[in-house]
Design an enzyme around this catalytic site. Structure first.
Site, PDB file in Angstrom:
ATOM      1  N   ARG A  14       0.797  -1.220   0.000  1.00  0.00           N
ATOM      2  CA  ARG A  14       0.000   0.000   0.000  1.00  0.00           C
ATOM      3  C   ARG A  14       0.835   1.278   0.000  1.00  0.00           C
ATOM      4  O   ARG A  14       0.330   2.365  -0.226  1.00  0.00           O
ATOM      5  CB  ARG A  14      -0.966  -0.013   1.209  1.00  0.00           C
ATOM      6  N   ARG A 329      27.143  29.084   7.692  1.00  0.00           N
ATOM      7  CA  ARG A 329      27.213  27.666   7.340  1.00  0.00           C
ATOM      8  C   ARG A 329      28.618  27.130   7.553  1.00  0.00           C
ATOM      9  O   ARG A 329      29.600  27.847   7.350  1.00  0.00           O
ATOM     10  CB  ARG A 329      26.796  27.463   5.885  1.00  0.00           C
TER      11      ARG A 329
HETATM   12  C1  UD1 Z   1      -1.644  -6.410  11.524  1.00  0.00           C
HETATM   13  C2  UD1 Z   1      -2.530  -7.285  12.418  1.00  0.00           C
HETATM   14  C3  UD1 Z   1      -3.755  -6.473  12.851  1.00  0.00           C
HETATM   15  C4  UD1 Z   1      -3.319  -5.224  13.559  1.00  0.00           C
HETATM   16  C5  UD1 Z   1      -2.346  -4.412  12.703  1.00  0.00           C
HETATM   17  C6  UD1 Z   1      -1.743  -3.299  13.537  1.00  0.00           C
HETATM   18  C7  UD1 Z   1      -2.286  -9.600  11.642  1.00  0.00           C
HETATM   19  C8  UD1 Z   1      -2.911 -10.716  10.903  1.00  0.00           C
HETATM   20  N1  UD1 Z   1      -2.966  -8.472  11.696  1.00  0.00           N
HETATM   21  O1  UD1 Z   1      -2.377  -6.110  10.336  1.00  0.00           O
HETATM   22  O2  UD1 Z   1      -4.578  -7.256  13.708  1.00  0.00           O
HETATM   23  O3  UD1 Z   1      -4.442  -4.436  13.895  1.00  0.00           O
HETATM   24  O4  UD1 Z   1      -1.255  -5.229  12.237  1.00  0.00           O
HETATM   25  O5  UD1 Z   1      -0.990  -2.423  12.745  1.00  0.00           O
HETATM   26  O6  UD1 Z   1      -1.211  -9.761  12.199  1.00  0.00           O
HETATM   27  N2  UD1 Z   1       5.011  -9.033   7.868  1.00  0.00           N
HETATM   28  C9  UD1 Z   1       6.007  -9.967   7.723  1.00  0.00           C
HETATM   29  N3  UD1 Z   1       5.738 -11.107   7.017  1.00  0.00           N
HETATM   30  C10 UD1 Z   1       4.536 -11.346   6.464  1.00  0.00           C
HETATM   31  C11 UD1 Z   1       3.514 -10.380   6.618  1.00  0.00           C
HETATM   32  C12 UD1 Z   1       3.784  -9.250   7.348  1.00  0.00           C
HETATM   33  O7  UD1 Z   1       7.115  -9.783   8.207  1.00  0.00           O
HETATM   34  O8  UD1 Z   1       4.386 -12.402   5.833  1.00  0.00           O
HETATM   35  C13 UD1 Z   1       5.301  -7.812   8.634  1.00  0.00           C
HETATM   36  C14 UD1 Z   1       5.153  -6.552   7.797  1.00  0.00           C
HETATM   37  O9  UD1 Z   1       6.386  -6.203   7.200  1.00  0.00           O
HETATM   38  C15 UD1 Z   1       4.693  -5.509   8.825  1.00  0.00           C
HETATM   39  C16 UD1 Z   1       4.015  -6.338   9.892  1.00  0.00           C
HETATM   40  O10 UD1 Z   1       4.374  -7.698   9.675  1.00  0.00           O
HETATM   41  O11 UD1 Z   1       5.781  -4.821   9.402  1.00  0.00           O
HETATM   42  C17 UD1 Z   1       2.502  -6.192   9.856  1.00  0.00           C
HETATM   43  O12 UD1 Z   1       2.037  -6.582   8.585  1.00  0.00           O
HETATM   44  P1  UD1 Z   1       0.828  -5.846   7.850  1.00  0.00           P
HETATM   45  O13 UD1 Z   1       0.587  -6.529   6.565  1.00  0.00           O
HETATM   46  O14 UD1 Z   1       1.050  -4.403   7.832  1.00  0.00           O
HETATM   47  O15 UD1 Z   1      -0.382  -6.204   8.852  1.00  0.00           O
HETATM   48  P2  UD1 Z   1      -1.763  -5.450   8.996  1.00  0.00           P
HETATM   49  O16 UD1 Z   1      -2.644  -5.823   7.894  1.00  0.00           O
HETATM   50  O17 UD1 Z   1      -1.528  -4.015   9.228  1.00  0.00           O
HETATM   51 CA    CA Z   2       0.233  -2.748   9.255  1.00  0.00          CA
END
Ligand code: UD1
Ligand code: CA
Length: 449
Positions: A14, A329
């Site tokens: 996103r 500077r």
């Molecule tokens: C996640 C939570 C949600 C919470 C939100 C808070 C889950 C399923 N959902 O959603 O409940 O409200 O964060 O901000 O956990 N990442 C990995 N590997 C992966 C997927 C993600 O390392 O396979 C890391 C991403 O880089 C990121 C973090 O995990 O830093 C969160 O992932 P993101 O996809 O942003 O989760 P949300 O949909 O925001």
């Molecule tokens: Ca997130």
């Protein structure tokens, strides 16, 4: 015993960026680095970052932090899958595991300390940070049965209309008993809208799971797109400015002011609108900065004023007045009670006390004594096209308007330089130097008979 893992393998679709999301910066520091810094009050056994999308880049960005270990998640199959990657690395580990989303950069160290304390005190299987958000859209919703005991977490996209009404969200920050978590991780399914392994599903297999509300809900803001990145910057700035105002600094129109995290201000400093303080800047009591000024990596004494000016990598002693429209500077040192005025640029120059450079000058590679008066339009010609050369102007000396001092050159004490001079040779103490052609008058030039 606490270990921490930061989930930083996701791409951050996103953000619509080539850069992995966690390497986007907020006030000069990457998101992942900020998350690591939010652990600063904890005594950590291990610090692990889960990398995946452009993992090498993330690793490199953190290469200065020697205590950080990296674990690779080759395919990003969800937050639960990311934590599953730890199983071989934490064999036999008996402590707690703090799990932090790499995209939650606003957490305060105190909040994590409280989360861990609650977790250990209550001997929970898991304790998660929650918040009641005015607009919970996009976050997982946390459902509790009284006493903050969590029954389940449902992602926004998996919620029905009634569930979406719940404004209590999961911040993506958890403290787990690792042994219990490790037993639950293999049970995760992909039974959800995204068909991913959600870490939040472990709540269904663990007991007891407790929710711990963050004191300030804005700490839990996650960053998923550029709008949230900019909103987080606002939160960070508001926090910094509020803290300084509480510490005795006056700000007029704080919305138009930005202040870096490493800036230090003393009480009774006044910051006027449209002013930006950056880097390692220190400002002593009673100084008035702005409107319209930028001060970066500089040390400003007390009672100084800086009006519509730019000051970088410099030091200014007490009661000196700068501006409007001055530019200091690169290693400028100004003494006490000096005046630097309109359209003056000073570079790599040391100036004594009570010295004035009031209008339209350039001083570079120069050393000025006390009580020097630099006349309007005086220029040090310090560069011969290859090298920079020094100009020395000793105490009490006055340069006339539009003088050019061709370096290397030394003007002694109490010298007077006549206006319009081009000074190419050293001048001794107490002398008047006139280095321009004498005015010649040809009478009756236009009196034709
Ligand atoms: C996640 C939570 C949600 C919470 C939100 C808070 C889950 C399923 N959902 O959603 O409940 O409200 O964060 O901000 O956990 N990442 C990995 N590997 C992966 C997927 C993600 O390392 O396979 C890391 C991403 O880089 C990121 C973090 O995990 O830093 C969160 O992932 P993101 O996809 O942003 O989760 P949300 O949909 O925001
Ligand atoms: Ca997130």
């Amino acid at each position: 015993m606490v270990a921490v893992v930061i989930l930083a393998a996701g791409r951050g679709t996103r953000m619509k960026s080539d850069l992995p999301k966690v390497l986007h910066t907020l006030a000069g520091r990457s998101l992942v680095e900020r998350v690591l810094d939010s652990c600063s009050l904890l005594d950590l056994e291990r610090q692990i970052v889960i990398i995946g999308y452009q993992g090498e880049k993330v690793k490199q960005a953190l290469s200065h932090r020697q205590d950080v270990e990296f674990v690779e998640q080759t395919e990003q199959l969800g937050t639960g899958h990311a934590v599953q990657q730890l199983i071989p690395h934490l064999q036999g580990y008996e402590g707690d595991l703090l799990v932090l989303n790499g995209d939650a950069p606003l957490l305060r160290p105190e909040t994590l300390q409280q989360l861990v304390a609650t977790h250990q005190e209550k001997q929970n299987a898991a304790t998660l940070l929650t918040a009641n958000l005015p607009n919970p859209q996009g976050y997982g919703r946390v459902f509790c049965n009284g006493d903050n005991l969590v029954s389940h977490i449902i992602e926004d996209r998996d919620c029905n209309a009634a569930q979406k009404q719940n404004r209590r969200v999961n911040a993506g920050i958890y403290c787990f008993n690792w042994q219990k978590l490790a037993e639950s991780l293999p049970k995760l399914s992909t039974n959800n809208d995204q068909q991913e392994y959600y870490l939040t599903e472990v709540v269904d297999y663990l007991s007891r799971v407790m929710a711990h509300d963050a004191e300030d809900y804005r700490e839990t803001n996650g960053i998923n797109d550029r709008l949230q990145l900019s909103a987080a910057d606002d939160v960070l700035q508001a926090r910094i400015k509020d803290d300084w105002m509480k510490a005795g600094v006056t700000m007029f129109n704080p919305d138009s002011i930005t202040i870096g995290e490493d800036v230090r201000l003393e009480p009774d400093v006044i910051i006027e609108p449209q002013t930006h303080l950056r880097g390692n800047t220190i400002i002593a009591t009673g100084s008035r900065i702005g409107p319209g000024s930028l001060v970066e990596n500089s040390k400003i004494g007390s009672g100084v004023s800086i009006l519509y000016s730019v000051v970088t990598d410099s030091e200014v002693a007490d009661h000196t007045k700068i501006g409007p429209y001055s530019h200091l500077r690169g290693d400028v040192k100004l003494g006490e009670s000096c005046r630097v005025g309109n359209f003056v640029e000073i570079k790599k120059t040391t100036v004594g006390s009570n010295t004035n450079v009031a209008h339209l000058s350039y001083l570079g590679n120069a050393t000025l004594g006390d009580r020097v008066n630099i006349g309007a339009g005086t220029i040090t010609a310090n560069y011969d096209g290859k090298h920079k050369h020094p100009t020395i102007i000793k105490k009490g000396t006055k340069t006339g308007s539009n003088s050019v001092l061709v370096a290397p050159v030394t003007l002694g004490e109490n010298v007077t330089v006549a206006a319009g001079s081009v000074v190419t040779q050293d001048v001794s103490d107490n002398a008047l130097v006139v280095a321009r052609s004498r005015q010649k008058e040809i009478p009756d030039w236009n009196n034709e008979e």
